[in-house]
Design a protein around this motif. Structure first.
Motif, PDB file in Angstrom:
ATOM      1  N   ILE A   1      48.485  13.442 -46.087  1.00 51.49           N
ATOM      2  CA  ILE A   1      48.162  14.861 -45.845  1.00 51.49           C
ATOM      3  C   ILE A   1      48.068  15.139 -44.341  1.00 51.49           C
ATOM      4  O   ILE A   1      48.662  16.090 -43.830  1.00 51.49           O
ATOM      5  CB  ILE A   1      46.841  15.256 -46.564  1.00 51.49           C
ATOM      6  CG1 ILE A   1      47.039  15.182 -48.087  1.00 51.49           C
ATOM      7  CG2 ILE A   1      46.390  16.649 -46.138  1.00 51.49           C
ATOM      8  CD1 ILE A   1      45.770  15.350 -48.898  1.00 51.49           C
ATOM      9  N   VAL A   2      47.351  14.252 -43.644  1.00 52.90           N
ATOM     10  CA  VAL A   2      47.176  14.427 -42.196  1.00 52.90           C
ATOM     11  C   VAL A   2      48.539  14.406 -41.494  1.00 52.90           C
ATOM     12  O   VAL A   2      48.838  15.243 -40.643  1.00 52.90           O
ATOM     13  CB  VAL A   2      46.247  13.319 -41.619  1.00 52.90           C
ATOM     14  CG1 VAL A   2      46.241  13.356 -40.097  1.00 52.90           C
ATOM     15  CG2 VAL A   2      44.834  13.480 -42.158  1.00 52.90           C
TER      16      VAL A   2
ATOM     17  N   LYS B   1      38.644  12.801 -41.607  1.00 54.04           N
ATOM     18  CA  LYS B   1      37.378  12.529 -42.316  1.00 54.04           C
ATOM     19  C   LYS B   1      37.120  13.585 -43.377  1.00 54.04           C
ATOM     20  O   LYS B   1      36.717  13.273 -44.496  1.00 54.04           O
ATOM     21  CB  LYS B   1      36.227  12.517 -41.288  1.00 54.04           C
ATOM     22  CG  LYS B   1      36.178  11.233 -40.488  1.00 54.04           C
ATOM     23  CD  LYS B   1      34.737  10.703 -40.422  1.00 54.04           C
ATOM     24  CE  LYS B   1      34.669   9.287 -39.908  1.00 54.04           C
ATOM     25  NZ  LYS B   1      35.015   9.169 -38.474  1.00 54.04           N
ATOM     26  N   GLU B   2      37.350  14.821 -42.983  1.00 48.14           N
ATOM     27  CA  GLU B   2      37.154  15.966 -43.870  1.00 48.14           C
ATOM     28  C   GLU B   2      38.088  15.854 -45.083  1.00 48.14           C
ATOM     29  O   GLU B   2      37.682  16.056 -46.230  1.00 48.14           O
ATOM     30  CB  GLU B   2      37.453  17.254 -43.068  1.00 48.14           C
ATOM     31  CG  GLU B   2      37.458  18.539 -43.863  1.00 48.14           C
ATOM     32  CD  GLU B   2      36.059  19.055 -44.160  1.00 48.14           C
ATOM     33  OE1 GLU B   2      35.122  18.626 -43.478  1.00 48.14           O
ATOM     34  OE2 GLU B   2      35.946  19.869 -45.098  1.00 48.14           O
ATOM     35  N   VAL B   3      39.358  15.500 -44.816  1.00 52.18           N
ATOM     36  CA  VAL B   3      40.346  15.358 -45.891  1.00 52.18           C
ATOM     37  C   VAL B   3      39.926  14.241 -46.849  1.00 52.18           C
ATOM     38  O   VAL B   3      39.933  14.408 -48.071  1.00 52.18           O
ATOM     39  CB  VAL B   3      41.752  15.068 -45.307  1.00 52.18           C
ATOM     40  CG1 VAL B   3      42.752  14.735 -46.414  1.00 52.18           C
ATOM     41  CG2 VAL B   3      42.259  16.264 -44.500  1.00 52.18           C
ATOM     42  N   GLU B   4      39.489  13.133 -46.284  1.00 50.91           N
ATOM     43  CA  GLU B   4      39.090  11.985 -47.102  1.00 50.91           C
ATOM     44  C   GLU B   4      37.884  12.319 -47.972  1.00 50.91           C
ATOM     45  O   GLU B   4      37.849  11.971 -49.161  1.00 50.91           O
ATOM     46  CB  GLU B   4      38.779  10.796 -46.186  1.00 50.91           C
ATOM     47  CG  GLU B   4      38.700   9.494 -46.946  1.00 50.91           C
ATOM     48  CD  GLU B   4      38.450   8.284 -46.052  1.00 50.91           C
ATOM     49  OE1 GLU B   4      38.789   8.349 -44.847  1.00 50.91           O
ATOM     50  OE2 GLU B   4      37.920   7.291 -46.553  1.00 50.91           O
ATOM     51  N   LYS B   5      36.931  13.014 -47.391  1.00 50.17           N
ATOM     52  CA  LYS B   5      35.707  13.402 -48.109  1.00 50.17           C
ATOM     53  C   LYS B   5      36.061  14.259 -49.324  1.00 50.17           C
ATOM     54  O   LYS B   5      35.594  14.024 -50.438  1.00 50.17           O
ATOM     55  CB  LYS B   5      34.789  14.170 -47.153  1.00 50.17           C
ATOM     56  CG  LYS B   5      33.332  14.198 -47.602  1.00 50.17           C
ATOM     57  CD  LYS B   5      32.466  14.979 -46.619  1.00 50.17           C
ATOM     58  CE  LYS B   5      32.527  16.461 -46.930  1.00 50.17           C
ATOM     59  NZ  LYS B   5      31.878  17.282 -45.880  1.00 50.17           N
ATOM     60  N   ARG B   6      36.957  15.232 -49.087  1.00 45.30           N
ATOM     61  CA  ARG B   6      37.340  16.140 -50.174  1.00 45.30           C
ATOM     62  C   ARG B   6      38.149  15.416 -51.258  1.00 45.30           C
ATOM     63  O   ARG B   6      37.993  15.692 -52.442  1.00 45.30           O
ATOM     64  CB  ARG B   6      38.133  17.319 -49.611  1.00 45.30           C
ATOM     65  CG  ARG B   6      37.239  18.321 -48.929  1.00 45.30           C
ATOM     66  CD  ARG B   6      37.956  19.452 -48.263  1.00 45.30           C
ATOM     67  NE  ARG B   6      36.950  20.317 -47.645  1.00 45.30           N
ATOM     68  CZ  ARG B   6      36.355  21.320 -48.284  1.00 45.30           C
ATOM     69  NH1 ARG B   6      36.675  21.626 -49.522  1.00 45.30           N
ATOM     70  NH2 ARG B   6      35.430  22.045 -47.673  1.00 45.30           N
TER      71      ARG B   6
ATOM     72  N   LYS C   1      42.701   6.490 -48.900  1.00 40.41           N
ATOM     73  CA  LYS C   1      43.055   6.405 -47.472  1.00 40.41           C
ATOM     74  C   LYS C   1      44.550   6.731 -47.274  1.00 40.41           C
ATOM     75  O   LYS C   1      44.924   7.415 -46.328  1.00 40.41           O
ATOM     76  CB  LYS C   1      42.773   4.988 -46.941  1.00 40.41           C
ATOM     77  CG  LYS C   1      41.300   4.697 -46.696  1.00 40.41           C
ATOM     78  CD  LYS C   1      41.124   3.946 -45.392  1.00 40.41           C
ATOM     79  CE  LYS C   1      39.690   3.733 -44.928  1.00 40.41           C
ATOM     80  NZ  LYS C   1      38.605   4.366 -45.624  1.00 40.41           N
ATOM     81  N   GLU C   2      45.353   6.219 -48.180  1.00 42.63           N
ATOM     82  CA  GLU C   2      46.801   6.445 -48.132  1.00 42.63           C
ATOM     83  C   GLU C   2      47.116   7.941 -48.296  1.00 42.63           C
ATOM     84  O   GLU C   2      47.902   8.511 -47.539  1.00 42.63           O
ATOM     85  CB  GLU C   2      47.437   5.664 -49.284  1.00 42.63           C
ATOM     86  CG  GLU C   2      48.750   4.993 -48.967  1.00 42.63           C
ATOM     87  CD  GLU C   2      49.204   4.158 -50.158  1.00 42.63           C
ATOM     88  OE1 GLU C   2      48.695   3.037 -50.313  1.00 42.63           O
ATOM     89  OE2 GLU C   2      50.039   4.649 -50.952  1.00 42.63           O
TER      90      GLU C   2
ATOM     91  N   ILE D   1      43.803  20.341 -51.670  1.00 37.64           N
ATOM     92  CA  ILE D   1      43.337  20.166 -50.287  1.00 37.64           C
ATOM     93  C   ILE D   1      44.319  20.784 -49.292  1.00 37.64           C
ATOM     94  O   ILE D   1      43.917  21.408 -48.314  1.00 37.64           O
ATOM     95  CB  ILE D   1      43.077  18.673 -49.989  1.00 37.64           C
ATOM     96  CG1 ILE D   1      41.880  18.224 -50.821  1.00 37.64           C
ATOM     97  CG2 ILE D   1      42.833  18.443 -48.518  1.00 37.64           C
ATOM     98  CD1 ILE D   1      41.681  16.741 -50.882  1.00 37.64           C
ATOM     99  N   THR D   2      45.601  20.624 -49.575  1.00 33.98           N
ATOM    100  CA  THR D   2      46.608  21.236 -48.704  1.00 33.98           C
ATOM    101  C   THR D   2      46.427  22.754 -48.666  1.00 33.98           C
ATOM    102  O   THR D   2      46.424  23.366 -47.589  1.00 33.98           O
ATOM    103  CB  THR D   2      48.029  20.876 -49.197  1.00 33.98           C
ATOM    104  OG1 THR D   2      48.151  19.459 -49.220  1.00 33.98           O
ATOM    105  CG2 THR D   2      49.095  21.465 -48.294  1.00 33.98           C
ATOM    106  N   ASN D   3      46.216  23.347 -49.835  1.00 33.09           N
ATOM    107  CA  ASN D   3      46.003  24.797 -49.902  1.00 33.09           C
ATOM    108  C   ASN D   3      44.742  25.214 -49.146  1.00 33.09           C
ATOM    109  O   ASN D   3      44.739  26.221 -48.441  1.00 33.09           O
ATOM    110  CB  ASN D   3      45.901  25.251 -51.364  1.00 33.09           C
ATOM    111  CG  ASN D   3      47.252  25.210 -52.053  1.00 33.09           C
ATOM    112  OD1 ASN D   3      48.296  25.242 -51.402  1.00 33.09           O
ATOM    113  ND2 ASN D   3      47.235  25.129 -53.373  1.00 33.09           N
ATOM    114  N   TYR D   4      43.697  24.403 -49.309  1.00 31.93           N
ATOM    115  CA  TYR D   4      42.434  24.676 -48.619  1.00 31.93           C
ATOM    116  C   TYR D   4      42.649  24.676 -47.106  1.00 31.93           C
ATOM    117  O   TYR D   4      42.205  25.579 -46.394  1.00 31.93           O
ATOM    118  CB  TYR D   4      41.374  23.640 -49.026  1.00 31.93           C
ATOM    119  CG  TYR D   4      40.216  23.549 -48.077  1.00 31.93           C
ATOM    120  CD1 TYR D   4      39.184  24.495 -48.109  1.00 31.93           C
ATOM    121  CD2 TYR D   4      40.149  22.540 -47.114  1.00 31.93           C
ATOM    122  CE1 TYR D   4      38.125  24.434 -47.224  1.00 31.93           C
ATOM    123  CE2 TYR D   4      39.105  22.464 -46.220  1.00 31.93           C
ATOM    124  CZ  TYR D   4      38.094  23.400 -46.271  1.00 31.93           C
ATOM    125  OH  TYR D   4      37.056  23.331 -45.375  1.00 31.93           O
TER     126      TYR D   4
END
Ligand SMILES: [Zn+2]
Length: 310
Positions: A13-14, A27-32, A7-8, A51-54
């Motif tokens: 990232i968000v 939600k998408e970020v957390e899932k990945r 979560k942190e 994830i940042t690159n994605y």
């Protein structure tokens, strides 16, 4: 535990995208993140990078428009220029700025030390206040004339924090000779709006404005080992010479020349020995108390005799 950590990381990232002006789906970020860290056992930092690159690709954002993520550091950790950092600091002093491109300049510090800060006018920030504590987020380290400083630009954030930050002691005592008094000392004029020192009726920020008179000395004290750039205010000067603002104005009127005050102060103070206590800033020692050094000749002679007999 790991759930909390994810979560942190998601939040980080968000927030980074948000700070750069982009909204991403948490939600998408957390899932990945879960998939990478829990399923594929990818290390945290690599998962974040992936994830940042994605997201950059997905949202078609050029990499350089994403602000560099900055680490929370202490003042003493700042040793290299061009690093993005965040730090929790107390504003120790605000200084006069002579440049219209600078909104505020001064000294901030934490328990590890103090550092100069510059808030660029273009950064468009609310002013900070002396004595208050702030989180300086995403500021850039810089080195100027051999000293480190931090620069606040438009990608930076400043927010007041409800924490007390204790600084290392800055007060020092110096015994030495006043070896120089700068030309911009004596009876000076300050801008009524920003208190900056004016030159020929012109404030560096506000142009031709009304000012008010002030008395100060910028000088150099030499204690035989170090030299200190010192600033004496009206009260310091009055205590030493009996010349306060009122007396200074009288001198200026009598001679029809404001620089007569500077000449008089030089005559009385230059080359003399002083004992002073002041706050050490990044550059100047801001004098709190200063007095003429009185040497007890009898005591000094006794000391000398004792040392010869020993
Ligand atoms: Zn001004």
């Amino acid at each position: 535990m790991i759930e909390e950590r994810i979560k942190e990381l998601t939040q980080q990232i968000v927030q980074r995208f948000k700070d750069s002006g982009y909204d991403v789906n948490a939600k998408e970020v957390e899932k990945r993140l879960k998939l990478l860290i829990l399923e594929f056992k990818v290390p945290e930092s690599e998962a974040k990078r992936t994830i940042t690159n994605y997201l950059l690709k997905e949202l078609d954002i050029p990499r350089e428009s994403l602000i560099t993520e900055s680490e929370l550091v202490k003042v003493a950790d700042i040793t290299k220029p061009n690093q993005w950092v965040s730090l929790k600091v107390k504003v120790v002093q605000l200084w006069d700025s002579n440049s219209p491109s600078i909104s505020q300049v001064g000294l901030v510090g934490d328990e590890t030390g103090t550092i100069k800060f510059v808030i660029w006018a273009k950064a468009d920030k609310d002013p900070v206040e002396e004595g208050k504590c702030y989180l300086f987020k995403n500021v850039v380290t810089d080195s100027f004339a051999g000293r480190m400083q931090i620069n606040v630009n438009k990608n930076s954030e400043i927010s007041e924090i409800d924490e007390e930050i204790t600084l290392p002691p800055r007060e020092i005592e110096v015994v030495g000779a006043l070896i120089s008094i700068q030309q911009n000392s004596g009876l000076i004029r300050r801008c009524k709006t920003c208190n900056r020192v004016m030159s020929k009726g012109v404030c560096p920020i506000h142009g031709k404005v009304e000012g008010y008179d002030d008395l100060r000395i910028k000088g150099v004290i030499d204690d035989g080992e170090n030299v200190y750039e010192v600033v004496l205010n009206e009260q310091n000067i009055k205590n030493l010479t009996g010349i306060g603002l009122k007396e200074a104005k009288e001198i200026a009127e009598e001679f029809l020349d404001r620089t007569a005050v500077l000449a008089e102060l030089k005559k009385r103070l230059l080359g003399k020995y002083f004992k002073l206590v002041g706050d050490r800033g990044e550059r100047y020692l801001i004098v709190k108390n200063i007095e003429f050094l009185r040497i007890d000749v009898k005591k000094e002679v006794e000391k000398l005799i004792n040392s010869l007999e020993a």
